[in-house]
Scaffold this motif. Structure first.
Motif, short mmCIF file in Angstrom:
data_model
loop_
_atom_site.label_atom_id
_atom_site.label_comp_id
_atom_site.label_asym_id
_atom_site.label_seq_id
_atom_site.Cartn_x
_atom_site.Cartn_y
_atom_site.Cartn_z
N VAL A 131 1.64 7.50 -11.36
CA VAL A 131 1.62 7.81 -10.15
C VAL A 131 2.76 8.76 -9.80
O VAL A 131 3.85 8.39 -10.02
N CYS A 132 2.43 9.83 -9.11
CA CYS A 132 3.50 10.75 -8.55
C CYS A 132 3.50 10.53 -7.13
O CYS A 132 2.42 10.73 -6.35
N ALA A 133 4.50 10.01 -6.30
CA ALA A 133 4.24 9.78 -4.84
C ALA A 133 5.34 10.54 -4.33
O ALA A 133 5.36 10.42 -2.95
N ASP A 134 6.29 11.43 -4.70
CA ASP A 134 7.13 12.07 -3.99
C ASP A 134 7.05 13.60 -4.05
O ASP A 134 7.52 14.28 -2.98
N SER A 135 6.62 14.31 -5.11
CA SER A 135 6.60 15.57 -5.12
C SER A 135 5.49 16.07 -6.24
O SER A 135 5.41 15.56 -7.08
N ILE B 283 0.93 -1.23 0.07
CA ILE B 283 0.14 0.03 0.10
C ILE B 283 0.89 1.23 0.11
O ILE B 283 1.64 1.34 1.06
N ASN B 284 0.75 2.13 -0.94
CA ASN B 284 1.51 3.08 -0.97
C ASN B 284 0.62 4.36 -1.29
O ASN B 284 -0.63 4.28 -2.00
N SER B 285 1.16 5.62 -1.12
CA SER B 285 0.23 6.55 -1.28
C SER B 285 0.65 7.43 -2.55
O SER B 285 1.80 6.87 -3.17
N ALA B 286 -0.27 8.34 -3.11
CA ALA B 286 -0.17 9.02 -4.46
C ALA B 286 -0.57 10.34 -4.06
O ALA B 286 -1.52 10.72 -3.55
#
Length: 88
Positions: free
Chosen positions: A83-87, A71-74
């Protein structure tokens, strides 16, 4: 990342780690961020192991566990599903 919600899931019995082949029965993390409750939970807890990110995120190690669910955030998702998950 280990946060307050992980403690709640563990306390409810939703997280047991009983099916893991790598570090069975243990919660593996790189860092902790949250309330004092989280820090109290991880302090001297033999069920929690800290490892560097290059180990916790290593797909060769992760795939040794059967039926892994990640499970990861976007922050952003475009119309093609990237998906961009860091900035932003």
């Amino acid at each position: 990342m280990f946060s307050d919600r992980v403690v709640e899931l563990f306390d409810s019995g939703a997280i047991t780690n009983r099916f893991k082949q790598v570090h069975p029965g243990r919660i593996v993390t790189s860092f902790v961020n949250g309330s004092q409750k989280v820090y109290d939970f991880v302090h001297d807890n033999p069920l929690v192991e800290f490892h560097p990110c290059d180990r916790t995120n290593d797909t060769a190690i992760i795939r040794r566990n059967d039926r892994v669910v990640a499970i990861n955030s976007a922050l952003e998702v475009d119309l093609s599903g990237q998906v961009c998950a860091d900035s932003i």
